[in-house]
Design an enzyme around this catalytic site. Sequence first.
Site, PDB file in Angstrom:
ATOM      1  N   THR A  83       0.854  -1.177   0.000  1.00 41.71           N
ATOM      2  CA  THR A  83       0.000   0.000   0.000  1.00 41.71           C
ATOM      3  C   THR A  83       0.894   1.233   0.000  1.00 41.71           C
ATOM      4  O   THR A  83       2.038   1.166   0.442  1.00 41.71           O
ATOM      5  CB  THR A  83      -0.981  -0.002   1.199  1.00 41.71           C
ATOM      6  N   HIS A 127       2.959 -11.987  13.977  1.00 43.68           N
ATOM      7  CA  HIS A 127       3.947 -12.638  14.850  1.00 43.68           C
ATOM      8  C   HIS A 127       3.611 -14.093  15.150  1.00 43.68           C
ATOM      9  O   HIS A 127       4.474 -14.840  15.606  1.00 43.68           O
ATOM     10  CB  HIS A 127       4.075 -11.886  16.181  1.00 43.68           C
TER      11      HIS A 127
END
Length: 188
Positions: A83, A127
């Site tokens: 983006t 994560h």
Amino acid sequence: AMASYYPEIDGRPHRVEPGNVSLGIAVDVEGRDGSRFLVVPVVHGAADLDFAEFAAAYDDLVGRARAGRLTADDLAGGTITLTNPGTLGTSASVPRLMARQGTIVATGGIRRVAGEPVMTVSSTYDHRVIQGAESGRFLRTLDELLQGMDGFYDHVATCLGVPDGTPPRGTSVAGMTAAAGDTAVARV
């Protein structure tokens, strides 16, 4: 590793490694009523394309997005998204992950720092399936490429048919940049 994503399958957590990179590209488009919205078409198999093929696919998707001519297949299967809030003047961003993706990369605007052009690149990664060291290696590789290591710009120029390594005037170079979980400053 950065294309890995986290699903729960039969109620158990998994790390899925898709085996390819299909790059989603966020495109800001204007609706008929003047409202703005974001679509994310996908360059399928982006890692298997040379730079000229990638740039052509990128330009095609962005053009069709702005013309309202994307298909459902154009919007499916992204493994990483890029983006570019920097086009709106933003220097840094913390983008939100989409389902079935482990990484989204955001590029900030290019600014002058001590006379040198710099661009902040940030990334959000999951994560649960991507470790900090993996993201750090990804960021380091990206920075090295942007600095011209491994003949990166010569390779791009060759793919574009530019003999002296200088892109033709008006050629846009789609940056594939990321800072895995951190903010990075890359000299461009």
